[in-house]
Design an enzyme around this catalytic site. Structure first.
Site, PDB file in Angstrom:
ATOM      1  N   ARG A  56     -24.203 -19.850 114.754  1.00 54.71           N
ATOM      2  CA  ARG A  56     -23.735 -19.535 113.406  1.00 54.71           C
ATOM      3  C   ARG A  56     -24.162 -20.613 112.413  1.00 54.71           C
ATOM      4  NH1 ARG A  56     -17.856 -19.475 111.295  1.00 54.71           N
ATOM      5  NH2 ARG A  56     -17.464 -20.869 113.019  1.00 54.71           N
ATOM      6  N   HIS A  64     -12.564  -8.305  99.265  1.00 54.45           N
ATOM      7  CA  HIS A  64     -11.894  -7.861 100.486  1.00 54.45           C
ATOM      8  C   HIS A  64     -10.995  -6.668 100.157  1.00 54.45           C
ATOM      9  CE1 HIS A  64     -10.207  -8.180 104.466  1.00 54.45           C
ATOM     10  NE2 HIS A  64      -9.009  -8.025 103.930  1.00 54.45           N
ATOM     11  N   ASN A 121     -16.183 -13.523  97.596  1.00 57.15           N
ATOM     12  CA  ASN A 121     -16.068 -12.399  98.524  1.00 57.15           C
ATOM     13  C   ASN A 121     -15.168 -11.334  97.893  1.00 57.15           C
ATOM     14  OD1 ASN A 121     -16.368 -11.009 101.029  1.00 57.15           O
ATOM     15  ND2 ASN A 121     -14.323 -11.679 101.621  1.00 57.15           N
ATOM     16  N   ASP A 150     -14.009 -21.811 104.217  1.00 54.23           N
ATOM     17  CA  ASP A 150     -14.190 -21.692 105.670  1.00 54.23           C
ATOM     18  C   ASP A 150     -12.978 -21.066 106.356  1.00 54.23           C
ATOM     19  OD1 ASP A 150     -12.505 -23.787 105.422  1.00 54.23           O
ATOM     20  OD2 ASP A 150     -13.791 -25.264 106.386  1.00 54.23           O
ATOM     21  N   ASP A 200      -9.598 -16.136 102.652  1.00 55.18           N
ATOM     22  CA  ASP A 200      -8.704 -17.151 102.085  1.00 55.18           C
ATOM     23  C   ASP A 200      -8.182 -16.683 100.710  1.00 55.18           C
ATOM     24  OD1 ASP A 200      -7.439 -19.440 101.276  1.00 55.18           O
ATOM     25  OD2 ASP A 200      -9.246 -20.690 101.246  1.00 55.18           O
ATOM     26  N   ILE A 248     -19.390 -13.888 109.644  1.00 54.42           N
ATOM     27  CA  ILE A 248     -18.593 -15.048 109.218  1.00 54.42           C
ATOM     28  C   ILE A 248     -19.508 -16.266 109.157  1.00 54.42           C
ATOM     29  CG2 ILE A 248     -16.691 -16.582 109.854  1.00 54.42           C
ATOM     30  CD1 ILE A 248     -15.332 -14.167 111.144  1.00 54.42           C
ATOM     31  N   LEU A 249     -19.535 -16.910 108.007  1.00 53.18           N
ATOM     32  CA  LEU A 249     -20.448 -18.042 107.802  1.00 53.18           C
ATOM     33  C   LEU A 249     -19.856 -19.341 108.338  1.00 53.18           C
ATOM     34  CD1 LEU A 249     -21.513 -17.068 104.184  1.00 53.18           C
ATOM     35  CD2 LEU A 249     -22.984 -17.022 106.220  1.00 53.18           C
TER      36      LEU A 249
END
Ligand code: GRF
Length: 204
Positions: free
Chosen positions: A67, A111, A109, A144, A148, A94-95
């Protein structure tokens, strides 16, 4: 600094990207983690595209595949194209945290839930399974931590109708998301929304 150059990251049908491009949002680059309709849409609108195929970096759990290298390649494309803001729009990988160190606060992002409710890739199904009568969508600064909710840029409620299934509900959410994400990105580019206020930090 007001950001000027936007990249959109996609994995799937790319209908949010399609609306952005139809409204002439200036998108400088589209990155995908696989061949997908989102790439075709970008090409139709003459937007430069890059596919960084997730499968070239291994398989398995988050810990098993590379990743970090995958995320490094994405960061390097963003750098090469001098991208200020990277907007994930249905990007399904997922980064790694390294990209958030480098583009801290500049990766967004969307969602399909009212975060912090229903995080993760089954958000629409989970809202139905919970028997909720309302769900929604959230545009937020990505960090991360998955989905979030600490830095929310825009949020909109969407009612859940009797008889809704995953497909009908998700499509109704997407109808809202297409306009909301487009307008939000325009507002970020014209300075109406200031990411420095939503996510204050030292920016280079
Ligand atoms: C949207 O529902 C978005 O919230 C989620 O992925 C979907 C993208 O749809 N992260 P599309 O690929 O643009 O049609």
């Amino acid at each position: 600094m007001t950001p000027e150059r936007v990249a959109v990251l996609v994995s799937g049908s790319g209908s949010l990207l399609e609306t952005q491009l139809k409204h002439k949002l200036p998108v400088q680059l589209v990155i995908a983690d696989r061949e997908c309709r989102g790439i075709e849409i970008a090409e139709t609108h003459n937007v430069p595209t890059v596919i960084i195929d997730r499968r070239d970096y291994g398989y398995g759990t988050l810990e098993q595949w590379n990743r970090r290298q995958f995320s490094y390649e994405i960061a390097s494309e963003l750098n090469q194209h001098k991208i200020d803001v990277a907007a994930m729009a249905g990007f399904m990988t997922i980064l790694d945290p390294i990209i958030f160190e480098q583009f801290n606060g500049w990766i967004l992002n969307i969602h399909p839930s009212l975060l912090p409710k229903f995080k993760g890739e089954h958000a629409v199904q989970d809202a139905l399974a919970a028997g909720a009568n309302v769900t929604g969508t959230t545009i937020h600064v990505a960090t991360d931590m998955l989905d979030d909710e600490s830095h929310i840029i825009a949020q909109q409620e969407i009612p859940i109708n009797a008889g809704d299934d995953k497909a009908t509900l998700h499509e109704r959410i997407k109808v809202v998301e297409r306009e909301l994400y487009t307008n939000t990105l325009f507002d970020i580019l014209n300075g109406t929304i200031d990411l420095n206020i939503i996510y204050p930090l030292e920016r280079s």
